[in-house]
Design a protein around this motif. Structure first.
Motif, PDB file in Angstrom:
ATOM      1  N   THR A 190       0.849  -1.185   0.000  1.00 47.11           N
ATOM      2  CA  THR A 190       0.000   0.000   0.000  1.00 47.11           C
ATOM      3  C   THR A 190       0.891   1.244   0.000  1.00 47.11           C
ATOM      4  N   PRO A 191       0.317   2.440  -0.209  1.00 48.73           N
ATOM      5  CA  PRO A 191       1.133   3.661  -0.216  1.00 48.73           C
ATOM      6  C   PRO A 191       1.948   3.881   1.057  1.00 48.73           C
ATOM      7  N   ASN A 192       1.471   3.331   2.204  1.00 49.59           N
ATOM      8  CA  ASN A 192       2.237   3.516   3.444  1.00 49.59           C
ATOM      9  C   ASN A 192       3.209   2.376   3.716  1.00 49.59           C
ATOM     10  N   GLY A 193       3.395   1.494   2.723  1.00 49.35           N
ATOM     11  CA  GLY A 193       4.437   0.482   2.825  1.00 49.35           C
ATOM     12  C   GLY A 193       4.016  -0.849   3.396  1.00 49.35           C
ATOM     13  N   LYS A 194       2.742  -1.023   3.763  1.00 47.76           N
ATOM     14  CA  LYS A 194       2.274  -2.303   4.294  1.00 47.76           C
ATOM     15  C   LYS A 194       1.905  -3.246   3.151  1.00 47.76           C
ATOM     16  N   VAL A 195       1.929  -4.557   3.438  1.00 45.97           N
ATOM     17  CA  VAL A 195       1.547  -5.533   2.420  1.00 45.97           C
ATOM     18  C   VAL A 195       0.085  -5.325   2.053  1.00 45.97           C
ATOM     19  N   ASP A 196      -0.181  -5.199   0.759  1.00 48.42           N
ATOM     20  CA  ASP A 196      -1.544  -5.020   0.269  1.00 48.42           C
ATOM     21  C   ASP A 196      -2.156  -6.395   0.014  1.00 48.42           C
ATOM     22  N   LEU A 197      -2.892  -6.906   0.994  1.00 53.02           N
ATOM     23  CA  LEU A 197      -3.450  -8.257   0.887  1.00 53.02           C
ATOM     24  C   LEU A 197      -4.423  -8.375  -0.276  1.00 53.02           C
ATOM     25  N   ARG A 198      -5.122  -7.282  -0.582  1.00 58.10           N
ATOM     26  CA  ARG A 198      -6.111  -7.333  -1.664  1.00 58.10           C
ATOM     27  C   ARG A 198      -5.458  -7.420  -3.038  1.00 58.10           C
ATOM     28  N   ALA A 199      -4.180  -7.082  -3.130  1.00 59.24           N
ATOM     29  CA  ALA A 199      -3.490  -7.116  -4.416  1.00 59.24           C
ATOM     30  C   ALA A 199      -2.705  -8.405  -4.636  1.00 59.24           C
ATOM     31  N   LEU A 200      -2.749  -9.323  -3.676  1.00 56.06           N
ATOM     32  CA  LEU A 200      -2.054 -10.602  -3.850  1.00 56.06           C
ATOM     33  C   LEU A 200      -2.712 -11.402  -4.963  1.00 56.06           C
ATOM     34  N   PRO A 201      -1.932 -12.140  -5.751  1.00 59.12           N
ATOM     35  CA  PRO A 201      -2.507 -12.859  -6.898  1.00 59.12           C
ATOM     36  C   PRO A 201      -3.427 -13.992  -6.472  1.00 59.12           C
ATOM     37  N   ASN A 202      -4.379 -14.288  -7.328  1.00 58.71           N
ATOM     38  CA  ASN A 202      -5.265 -15.433  -7.109  1.00 58.71           C
ATOM     39  C   ASN A 202      -4.438 -16.711  -7.226  1.00 58.71           C
ATOM     40  N   PRO A 203      -4.465 -17.582  -6.216  1.00 56.74           N
ATOM     41  CA  PRO A 203      -3.625 -18.795  -6.295  1.00 56.74           C
ATOM     42  C   PRO A 203      -3.983 -19.690  -7.468  1.00 56.74           C
ATOM     43  N   TRP A 204      -5.253 -19.664  -7.910  1.00 55.86           N
ATOM     44  CA  TRP A 204      -5.646 -20.517  -9.036  1.00 55.86           C
ATOM     45  C   TRP A 204      -5.065 -19.997 -10.344  1.00 55.86           C
TER      46      TRP A 204
END
Length: 321
Positions: free
Chosen positions: A199-213
C-alpha cells in the motif's frame, strides 16, 4: 531504570493496563505481559458469545471502567458493535478491543494477537499469525502473508504467499509446517513471490495478492491416465474427492483444491482399501497419484502382484459362458 509496558486503545483513554519491570528484574519467559488493569479499569476475557473465559484460555479482551468512551461520533452501527453491555453491572458498558488475550497463572494479562487475524476453516479456528511465524522460521523464507480465499465451490481455503531467495516446493513447506502445526492448519495453496504488493504507506496489500488458481493454471501439468493397477487403485480413491475435476497421475492434490482434512480421509481410505499402514506424513510431501502409488509399491512390493490377481479375478467374474 524501569520498563513500563502500557496497553490500551484510544476508546478507553489510551492506557488500560500496565506491566512494570524495575532494573535488575528478569523478564518472564515468553511474551512480555501487558500487566494488570490500572485503577478504575476492568478487564474481561470473553468468548464469541461474550461469556467469561477461564484462566489460561484465549478470548477477546474487553475493557470497562471510567475511561470507556461514549462511542464513535456519527457511527451508531459501529458503536453498537464495539461497545456492549457490561456482563455484571447494569447500565455500564465494555469496549471490545478486537485483541485476543488470556489471563496467565500469575494473574497478569498476556496479548495473543488480533481477533481479525483468526479465521474459521471447516470448523477449526485458526490463528493466521501462528502459521506465518512458523513459515518464517523456515531458514529460506524471509517474508510471509496468509489470506483466506474461496475456491470455485465457495469453500474457504488458506492461501500462503512467501518470498525466498531460492526456489522451494510446496511439499517442503508442508513438511516443515507439520513439524510444529496440526494438519488442519496447513495452507491449501503456496505461492512464491519475487516482491509483495504494498500500500502507499508500505504495508503488504493483501487485496493485491494474486489469485492462487491463476498461478496454478500457469504451471498446470499434462493429464496422464493411470498406467498400472496400483496407480488405478489410488486414482479411484481420488475421484470422490474431486468429482467434477479431470484428473491425471501428475496432478497435485493441493493444487486441485484438496486440503489437509481430505488428505486425512484419503489416508484412511488407502489404508483400508489396500490393507496397509501408510505414513500420513508422506501424503503431505508427495501429493500426486504417481508418487503415492510409487511409495506404496516401494513399501509393499506385493501390492503390484495382489492388485493384478484381483483385477484378473474381477475380469473372470464378468465373463459369460
Amino acid at each position: 531504570g524501569r520498563l513500563v509496558n502500557c496497553y490500551g486503545p484510544t476508546e478507553v483513554a489510551i492506557c488500560g493496563s500496565m506491566y512494570i519491570v524495575d532494573a535488575g528484574e528478569q523478564l518472564p519467559d515468553g511474551p512480555v505481559p501487558i500487566g494488570e488493569p490500572i485503577r478504575n479499569v476492568e478487564a474481561y476475557i470473553l468468548d464469541e458469545d461474550q461469556n467469561p473465559m477461564p484462566r489460561g484460555a484465549k478470548g477477546e479482551l474487553c475493557i470497562g471502567g471510567v475511561g470507556v468512551s461514549r462511542g464513535y461520533l456519527g457511527r451508531k452501527d459501529l458503536t453498537a458493535e464495539r461497545f456492549i453491555a457490561h456482563p455484571t453491572v447494569p447500565g455500564q458498558r465494555l469496549y471490545r478491543t478486537g485483541d485476543m488475550a488470556r489471563w496467565r497463572a500469575d494473574g497478569l494479562l498476556e496479548f495473543q494477537g488480533r481477533v481479525d487475524h483468526q479465521v474459521k476453516i471447516k470448523g477449526y479456528r485458526i490463528e493466521l499469525g501462528e502459521i506465518e511465524t512458523t513459515l518464517l522460521n523456515h531458514g529460506e523464507v524471509d517474508q510471509v502473508a496468509l489470506t483466506v480465499v474461496a475456491n470455485p465451490e465457495g469453500i474457504k481455503e488458506l492461501s500462503a504467499y512467501y518470498r525466498a531467495e531460492v526456489s522451494l516446493t510446496d511439499a517442503a513447506l508442508r513438511e516443515h509446517l507439520l513439524q510444529f502445526l496440526p494438519p488442519y492448519m496447513l495452507p491449501t495453496h503456496f505461492t512464491q513471490l519475487e516482491e509483495f504488493p504494498t500500500t502507499p504507506n508500505g504495508k503488504v496489500d493483501l487485496r493485491a495478492l494474486p489469485n492462487p488458481w491463476d498461478y496454478q493454471s500457469a504451471t498446470a501439468v499434462d493429464q496422464v491416465a493411470p498406467r498400472n493397477v496400483v496407480e488405478q487403485k489410488v486414482f479411484d480413491l481420488w475421484v470422490p474427492i474431486f468429482p467434477n475435476t479431470p484428473l491425471g497421475v501428475y496432478d497435485d492434490f493441493f493444487a486441485l483444491g484438496g486440503d489437509s482434512l481430505e488428505i486425512i480421509r484419503l489416508h484412511e481410505a488407502l489404508n483400508k482399501a489396500l490393507d496397509v499402514d501408510m505414513d500420513i506424513a508422506y501424503l503431505f510431501s508427495n501429493t500426486t497419484v504417481e508418487a503415492q502409488a510409487h511409495y506404496l509399491v516401494s513399501q509393499h512390493p506385493y501390492l503390484n502382484e495382489t492388485a493384478t490377481e484381483m483385477e484378473a479375478a474381477e475380469e473372470y467374474d464378468e465373463m459369460t459362458f
